[in-house]
Design an enzyme around this catalytic site. Structure first.
Site, PDB file in Angstrom:
ATOM      1  N   HIS A   1       0.841  -1.205   0.000  1.00  0.00           N
ATOM      2  CA  HIS A   1       0.000   0.000   0.000  1.00  0.00           C
ATOM      3  C   HIS A   1       0.877   1.256   0.000  1.00  0.00           C
ATOM      4  O   HIS A   1       0.568   2.239  -0.683  1.00  0.00           O
ATOM      5  CB  HIS A   1      -0.885   0.041   1.258  1.00  0.00           C
ATOM      6  CG  HIS A   1      -1.873  -1.078   1.358  1.00  0.00           C
ATOM      7  ND1 HIS A   1      -1.734  -2.114   2.254  1.00  0.00           N
ATOM      8  CD2 HIS A   1      -3.007  -1.330   0.673  1.00  0.00           C
ATOM      9  CE1 HIS A   1      -2.756  -2.943   2.132  1.00  0.00           C
ATOM     10  NE2 HIS A   1      -3.538  -2.499   1.168  1.00  0.00           N
TER      11      HIS A   1
ATOM     12  N   SER B   1       0.452  -9.180   1.218  1.00  0.00           N
ATOM     13  CA  SER B   1      -1.010  -9.182   1.272  1.00  0.00           C
ATOM     14  C   SER B   1      -1.417  -9.012   2.726  1.00  0.00           C
ATOM     15  O   SER B   1      -0.745  -9.529   3.634  1.00  0.00           O
ATOM     16  CB  SER B   1      -1.549 -10.531   0.753  1.00  0.00           C
ATOM     17  OG  SER B   1      -2.885 -10.708   1.181  1.00  0.00           O
TER      18      SER B   1
ATOM     19  N   VAL C   1       4.708  -5.812  -4.609  1.00  0.00           N
ATOM     20  CA  VAL C   1       5.809  -5.731  -3.636  1.00  0.00           C
ATOM     21  C   VAL C   1       5.897  -7.090  -2.947  1.00  0.00           C
ATOM     22  O   VAL C   1       4.870  -7.670  -2.578  1.00  0.00           O
ATOM     23  CB  VAL C   1       5.570  -4.603  -2.614  1.00  0.00           C
ATOM     24  CG1 VAL C   1       6.706  -4.536  -1.605  1.00  0.00           C
ATOM     25  CG2 VAL C   1       5.411  -3.259  -3.325  1.00  0.00           C
TER      26      VAL C   1
ATOM     27  N   ASP D   1      -3.580  -7.501  -7.517  1.00  0.00           N
ATOM     28  CA  ASP D   1      -4.993  -7.795  -7.781  1.00  0.00           C
ATOM     29  C   ASP D   1      -5.256  -7.561  -9.273  1.00  0.00           C
ATOM     30  O   ASP D   1      -5.987  -6.643  -9.663  1.00  0.00           O
ATOM     31  CB  ASP D   1      -5.882  -6.907  -6.922  1.00  0.00           C
ATOM     32  CG  ASP D   1      -5.654  -7.160  -5.440  1.00  0.00           C
ATOM     33  OD1 ASP D   1      -5.681  -8.331  -5.034  1.00  0.00           O
ATOM     34  OD2 ASP D   1      -5.422  -6.194  -4.693  1.00  0.00           O
TER      35      ASP D   1
HETATM   36  O1  PAF Z   1      -7.940  -3.743  -3.273  1.00  0.00           O
HETATM   37  C1  PAF Z   1      -8.626  -3.408  -2.275  1.00  0.00           C
HETATM   38  O2  PAF Z   1      -8.110  -3.190  -1.167  1.00  0.00           O
HETATM   39  C2  PAF Z   1     -10.142  -3.293  -2.409  1.00  0.00           C
HETATM   40  O3  PAF Z   1     -10.634  -4.241  -3.285  1.00  0.00           O
HETATM   41  C3  PAF Z   1     -10.577  -1.870  -2.831  1.00  0.00           C
HETATM   42  C4  PAF Z   1     -10.026  -1.494  -4.196  1.00  0.00           C
HETATM   43  C5  PAF Z   1     -10.123  -0.859  -1.792  1.00  0.00           C
HETATM   44  C6  PAF Z   1     -12.110  -1.787  -2.934  1.00  0.00           C
HETATM   45  O4  PAF Z   1     -12.725  -2.068  -1.724  1.00  0.00           O
END
Ligand code: PAF
Length: 282
Positions: A36, A184, A175, A149
């Site tokens: 993230h 994850s 990553v 994803d």
């Molecule tokens: O990838 C994610 O964390 C979720 O699927 C998202 C894009 C925030 C939608 O809820």
């Protein structure tokens, strides 16, 4: 970092930020990790301001999935987002995002039923609906998602194309841990033993990518390579190992163009996914 929970306040704040330059959006479900933070770093490089969201979206979890036990680490997430230089965090409640009586959903036909969508009925409808709402509320210039994803990216790109959202979707590289496991939020569910076995996902992708690098273009051969590697860990229950078109997620017979190697597997209760994008510029 400002933290907002109301849609009306977020709409006004986002409008202010857009007035002062470009606005990036990094949507998350919290339980933040270095993956993230790489999205935030890319967003900060590209745009004047960065908004992040934390919303554990009930619409994208099936009835037997991990919504209730999904990790919620709000305090630590806020500290990480502040340190990363995020301007605004939008963290709405479920009642705020999905009010009683709401009957409008975003359904991206076809793509939503492939790969993860084939194994998680309704999942991408939930993702597309919430991401569409976030796009309407925040109206970002760019929105950042992880390549991990890959199916989600394909669904959201199709949604943006089909519904003419005025936003650029930016995909950021996967990553990995030093031993190759893709980061994850669900990795924290793994027992010590499962954590060791989990490396088979990326090792199977690497084996197929290696064959491809040496000239193999036949998808059946690449798929069989992944399946054989995955089968060497019998406690890892494979959901899919596939070679698909990264945009449509439809199976590819050969990989002379760009192709996505994708795997999903369960270790006990924990479902993990990983992928490798093959690009041929021949
Ligand atoms: O990838 C994610 O964390 C979720 O699927 C998202 C894009 C925030 C939608 O809820």
């Amino acid at each position: 970092m400002e933290i907002l929970t109301s849609i009306a306040e977020m709409q006004i704040a986002a409008r202010e930020l857009r007035r002062g330059g470009t606005l990036a959006l990094v949507p998350t479900m919290g339980a933040l990790h270095a993956g993230h933070l790489s999205l935030i770093a890319a967003a900060k490089r590209d745009c004047t301001h960065v908004a992040a969201t934390i919303f554990v979206n009930p619409l994208q979890f099936g009835p037997n999935e991990d919504f209730n036990r999904y990790p919620r680490t709000f305090e630590a997430d806020c500290a990480a987002l502040t340190a990363a230089g995020v301007d605004i965090l939008f963290a709405p409640s479920a009642e705020m995002m999905i009010p009683d009586g709401a009957t409008t959903f975003v359904e991206v036909g076809g793509i939503s039923d492939r790969l993860d969508g084939a194994h998680r009925p309704g999942h991408f409808r939930g993702v597309a609906t919430i991401v569409a709402k976030l796009f309407h509320i925040i109206e970002p210039d760019r929105a950042y998602f992880g390549q991990k994803d890959a199916a989600q990216l394909a669904v959201l790109r199709a949604m943006v194309h089909d519904l003419n959202f005025f936003v650029e979707i930016v995909a950021c590289p996967i990553v990995r841990e030093p031993d190759g496991l893709a980061l994850s939020s669900r990795n924290r569910y793994l027992t010590t033993e499962q954590r060791i076995r989990a490396t088979i996902l990326h090792r199977s992708l690497d084996a197929a990518a290696d064959l491809h690098a040496h000239g193999e273009r036949n998808s059946q051969v690449l798929t069989a390579t992944m399946q054989q590697m995955l089968a060497s860990e019998p406690t890892v229950i494979v959901e899919y190992a596939a070679v698909v078109d990264p945009d449509t997620l439809l199976p590819l017979a050969d990989t002379t163009g760009s192709a996505l190697l994708a795997v999903a597997a369960r270790l006990g209760e924990t479902r993990l996914i990983d992928n490798h994008l093959l690009g041929n510029f021949e």
